[in-house]
Design a protein around this motif. Structure first.
Motif, short mmCIF file in Angstrom:
data_model
loop_
_atom_site.label_atom_id
_atom_site.label_comp_id
_atom_site.label_asym_id
_atom_site.label_seq_id
_atom_site.Cartn_x
_atom_site.Cartn_y
_atom_site.Cartn_z
N GLU A 1 -9.55 -2.60 0.91
CA GLU A 1 -9.70 -1.36 1.88
C GLU A 1 -8.61 -1.59 2.99
O GLU A 1 -8.02 -0.27 3.32
N ASP A 2 -7.81 -2.66 3.34
CA ASP A 2 -6.70 -2.72 4.16
C ASP A 2 -5.50 -1.70 3.49
O ASP A 2 -4.65 -1.02 3.98
N ILE A 3 -5.22 -2.04 2.31
CA ILE A 3 -4.34 -1.44 1.15
C ILE A 3 -4.50 0.04 1.13
O ILE A 3 -3.69 0.84 1.24
N ILE A 4 -5.72 0.49 0.88
CA ILE A 4 -6.14 1.94 1.13
C ILE A 4 -5.75 2.82 2.25
O ILE A 4 -5.25 3.77 2.20
N ARG A 5 -5.96 2.15 3.40
CA ARG A 5 -5.98 2.50 4.57
C ARG A 5 -4.65 2.81 4.78
O ARG A 5 -4.10 3.62 5.49
N GLU A 6 -3.78 1.60 4.53
CA GLU A 6 -2.27 1.68 4.75
C GLU A 6 -1.85 2.93 3.81
O GLU A 6 -0.94 3.83 4.44
N ILE A 7 -1.87 3.06 2.78
CA ILE A 7 -1.75 4.23 1.72
C ILE A 7 -1.87 5.56 2.24
O ILE A 7 -1.23 6.56 2.16
N GLU A 8 -3.26 5.59 2.56
CA GLU A 8 -3.81 6.83 3.51
C GLU A 8 -2.63 7.23 4.63
O GLU A 8 -2.42 8.49 4.84
N GLY A 9 -2.47 6.35 5.25
CA GLY A 9 -1.58 6.42 6.52
C GLY A 9 -0.22 7.05 6.12
O GLY A 9 0.42 7.76 6.69
N LEU A 10 0.34 6.24 4.93
CA LEU A 10 1.54 6.64 4.47
C LEU A 10 1.58 8.12 4.08
O LEU A 10 2.77 9.07 4.07
N VAL A 11 0.71 8.67 3.15
CA VAL A 11 0.61 9.97 2.59
C VAL A 11 0.44 10.98 3.81
O VAL A 11 1.16 12.01 3.58
N LYS A 12 -0.29 10.57 4.92
CA LYS A 12 -0.25 11.56 6.05
C LYS A 12 1.24 11.87 6.55
O LYS A 12 1.46 12.72 7.40
N ASP A 13 1.78 10.50 6.48
CA ASP A 13 3.23 10.76 6.87
C ASP A 13 4.29 11.39 6.04
O ASP A 13 5.38 11.10 6.17
N GLY A 14 3.74 11.85 4.82
CA GLY A 14 4.73 12.42 4.04
C GLY A 14 4.99 11.76 2.71
O GLY A 14 5.92 12.28 1.82
N VAL A 15 4.27 10.64 2.39
CA VAL A 15 4.58 9.95 1.23
C VAL A 15 4.04 10.33 0.14
O VAL A 15 2.72 10.73 0.21
N LEU B 1 -8.60 -1.97 -8.25
CA LEU B 1 -7.45 -1.47 -7.14
C LEU B 1 -6.91 -0.20 -7.41
O LEU B 1 -6.78 0.92 -6.54
N LEU B 2 -6.33 -0.03 -8.67
CA LEU B 2 -5.26 1.13 -9.09
C LEU B 2 -6.45 2.37 -9.07
O LEU B 2 -5.92 3.36 -8.56
N LYS B 3 -7.71 2.48 -9.52
CA LYS B 3 -8.72 3.38 -9.67
C LYS B 3 -8.90 4.05 -8.22
O LYS B 3 -8.91 4.99 -7.97
N GLN B 4 -8.86 2.86 -7.30
CA GLN B 4 -9.24 3.61 -5.85
C GLN B 4 -7.95 3.91 -5.29
O GLN B 4 -8.17 5.07 -4.43
N VAL B 5 -6.74 3.49 -5.69
CA VAL B 5 -5.64 4.18 -5.17
C VAL B 5 -5.25 5.70 -5.59
O VAL B 5 -5.08 6.56 -4.84
N GLU B 6 -5.82 5.80 -6.79
CA GLU B 6 -5.52 6.92 -7.62
C GLU B 6 -6.30 8.02 -6.96
O GLU B 6 -6.20 9.39 -6.87
N GLU B 7 -7.35 7.75 -6.20
CA GLU B 7 -8.47 8.72 -5.59
C GLU B 7 -7.86 9.19 -4.22
O GLU B 7 -8.58 9.98 -3.72
N ILE B 8 -6.98 8.66 -3.75
CA ILE B 8 -6.36 9.12 -2.57
C ILE B 8 -5.96 10.56 -2.48
O ILE B 8 -4.72 10.71 -3.25
N PRO B 9 -6.15 11.62 -1.80
CA PRO B 9 -5.79 12.93 -1.92
C PRO B 9 -4.35 12.86 -1.33
O PRO B 9 -3.96 12.19 -0.46
#
Length: 486
Positions: free
Chosen positions: A226-240, A266-274
Motif C-alpha cells: 500500500e505504501d508503494i502504490i501510494r508513492e506511485i500514485e503521487g508520482l503519476v499525479k506529478d507527471g510520471v 504487486l505488479l498487478k496492483q501497480v498496473e491498475e494505477i490510472p
C-alpha cells in the motif's frame, strides 16, 4: 525536477522552538527546516546562494537514493548544481568493484584542493563503500578534511546529519551495521520529470560468494504494497508515466511482510494505477523467477517486455561455487519458457569473466549460453576481488592475461549477437518515450522503446516526456534512427 510542493507548506508550519519529534519522518522534516535556517543564515553572510551537488557512483538504487539527497538539499535552500566547486558536495558511493572505490579516492583528492580554497565547503560521503570499516579508517587517516560520513542504512537521516555537520567543525561519523527501518516519505529531486525509480525492497539474502552487497546493504526488507502504490500514485499525479521498481532481487519481494505478497501480485496492483504507462523492474534473480511472474508479464499491457536476468556464468560448476543456486540447464529452461510466452522479449544480463577456478571449459559453457539465449545486450565484467567475500580468499585466481583474452572473446560475441537482435524491429512503427534532446545533435531527440532500445529521431524539447510513434528507419548496432510517424 523537484517534487517539493507539499513540503514547502509543511516545513513552513513547523515551529522551531519545539524539540524535534521522535517519530519518522516528522523528525527529519523538523531537521530539514532547521537546515534551511542555517543555510539561509550562511547565504546572507556570504551575500549569495549556497550551492550543493550530489555525485552518484553505482546502481539504480544509488541513483534513487541520490534523488532523495538532492530533494533534502533543495528543501534546505541549496541551489543544486552539477559542479563540484560547490558549498556542499556529497558522493553517494558504490563498492561492488574495486575500481569504484579507486574512483572515489581519486575525486576526494581533487575535493581536498577545492576545500583549501573554500574552507567553509562541506564534504560528505555516503553509500555502500562507507559500510566497509577499512574504507572509513582510510578516509579518517588520509582524507581528514571530509566532514560527514554515513552509510546505506541511515540515509533517511540525512537532514539530521546535515544539521550536525553544519553546526560542527569535526568529522561526523554515523555508520549503522544494519537496520529494520524503512523511512520513505521524504522529498526527492528527480532526474527526470516523467520517469522515476521506486524502491520496493532493500537488502539481499543471497550471499553470492563474489558479492559484497549483502554485507553493505543488509538483509532483505520489503515495503508494504500500500505504501508503494501510494508513492506511485503521487508520482503519476506529478507527471510520471514510467516507473522502475527497484530491489537487489525483486523476485524475493514480500516474503518477509507480516502478510506475504508475491512480486507478481504487486505488479498487478501497480498496473491498475490510472495514468501510468510503463512499468520496469530490476534486478531479477533466476533462482526464484516464478511462473506466476512470467504469466503476469505476458498478459500485461504496461510491463515493458524487457527482463534483466543476470547469468554470471554458464558453467554449472562455477555457478555452484558462486552460490547462485541454479544450473546452466535451469537457466536455459527459464529463458526458453519466457520466449515461449513473450517471443519478442528483450533479455539482458550480467556476466563475470575470470571467477576463481574458471577453466577454458567453464568459459566455453558461458559462450554456449550466450549463443543459445541471444541477449539484446550484456554487462560483462572482469572478476573483481572484494575483501570480506568468500571468493576473495579462494585459490586458483585466474591469471590476468587469460582473463583479458576471455573477456575480449565474450565481448565480441555479445556485441555481434546484440546487433543482430537489435535489428529485428527495423521498418516497424513503435511507441517511443522521449527522454531528452540528443546530446550530440540538437535537431534530434532521444527516447526508448518498451524493449529498452534507444531511438534517435527529429524533434525538439517539447516532446520530452511524451510517447510518440516512430518509424524505425535504420538500425546502427544498438540504436535506431527513425522519423515520427504521421
Amino acid at each position: 525536477m523537484s517534487a517539493l510542493t507539499d513540503y514547502e507548506g509543511m516545513l513552513a508550519a513547523i515551529k522551531m522552538g519545539d524539540e524535534p519529534p521522535a517519530e519518522e519522518p516528522a523528525r527529519q522534516q523538523w531537521y530539514m527546516k532547521k537546515a534551511g535556517e542555517l543555510v539561509k543564515e550562511k547565504s546572507l553572510s556570504l551575500g549569495r546562494p549556497l550551492r550543493a551537488m550530489v555525485k552518484t557512483f553505482g546502481c539504480q538504487m544509488n541513483e534513487r537514493d541520490s534523488e532523495k539527497l538532492r530533494g533534502i538539499l533543495d528543501a534546505a535552500g541549496y541551489e543544486l548544481t552539477e559542479e563540484e566547486e560547490a558549498d556542499f558536495v556529497i558522493y553517494n558511493t558504490c563498492t561492488v568493484r574495486e575500481n569504484a572505490n579507486l574512483k572515489v579516492y581519486g575525486r576526494l583528492g581533487y575535493l581536498g584542493g577545492l576545500k583549501k580554497k573554500n574552507p567553509d565547503m562541506v564534504i560528505a560521503l555516503c553509500g555502500c563503500m562507507m559500510q566497509e570499516p577499512e574504507v572509513v579508517e582510510k578516509i579518517r587517516r588520509s582524507y581528514s578534511f571530509v566532514d560527514l560520513i554515513f552509510g546505506t542504512h541511515n540515509i533517511y537521516k540525512f537532514a539530521e546529519l546535515l544539521v550536525t555537520a553544519l553546526e560542527n567543525d569535526r568529522m561526523i561519523l554515523d555508520i549503522w551495521k544494519d537496520t529494520d527501518k524503512i523511512v520513505e516519505e521524504l522529498p526527492a529531486s528527480r532526474t527526470y520529470a516523467f520517469k522515476s525509480g521506486v524502491n520496493i525492497m532493500f537488502g539481499c539474502n543471497n550471499f553470492c560468494s563474489y558479492c559484497i552487497v549483502p554485507y553493505v546493504r543488509g538483509r532483505e526488507r520489503s515495503r508494504r504494497p500500500e505504501d508503494i502504490i501510494r508513492e506511485i500514485e503521487g508520482l503519476v499525479k506529478d507527471g510520471v508515466v514510467e516507473v522502475m521498481l527497484l530491489g537487489q532481487n525483486v523476485n524475493s519481494y514480500g516474503k518477509n511482510l507480516p502478510e506475504p505478497v508475491t512480486f507478481a501480485r504487486l505488479l498487478k496492483q501497480v498496473e491498475e494505477i490510472p495514468g501510468l504507462e510503463r512499468i520496469r523492474f530490476m534486478t531479477s534473480h533466476p533462482k526464484d523467477l516464478s511462473d506466476e511472474l512470467i504469466e503476469v508479464m505476458a498478459e500485461s499491457k504496461k510491463i515493458c517486455p524487457h527482463l534483466h536476468l543476470p547469468l554470471q556464468s554458464g558453467s554449472s560448476r562455477i555457478l555452484k561455487i558462486m552460490n547462485r543456486r541454479y544450473t546452466k540447464e535451469q537457466y536455459l529452461a527459464l529463458t526458453e519458457k519466457m520466449r515461449e510466452k513473450m517471443p519478442d522479449i528483450s533479455l539482458t544480463t550480467d556476466i563475470i569473466v575470470g571467477f576463481p577456478g574458471e577453466t577454458e571449459e567453464d568459459f566455453q559453457e558461458t559462450l554456449d549460453v550466450v549463443r543459445k539465449v541471444r541477449y539484446d545486450s550484456a554487462f560483462t565484467f572482469i572478476y573483481s576481488r572484494r575483501t570480506g567475500t568468500p571468493a576473495a580468499v579462494m585459490e586458483n585466481q585466474v591469471p590476468e592475461d587469460v582473463v583479458k583474452d576471455r573477456f575480449d572473446r565474450l565481448l565480441a560475441l555479445v556485441q555481434q549477437i546484440g546487433k543482430e537482435r537489435s535489428a529485428r524491429f527495423l521498418g516497424q512503427t513503435l511507441p517511443v518515450l522521449v527522454e531528452q534532446v540528443n546530446s550530440q545533435d540538437a535537431s534530434l531527440v532521444t527516447g526508448r522503446l518498451a524493449s529498452n532500445l534507444v531511438v534517435h529521431f527529429p524533434g525538439d524539447a517539447s516532446l520530452i516526456g511524451k510517447t510518440v510513434d516512430v518509424t524505425l528507419e535504420e538500425c546502427r548496432g544498438f540504436y535506431y534512427m527513425g522519423y515520427r510517424a504521421r
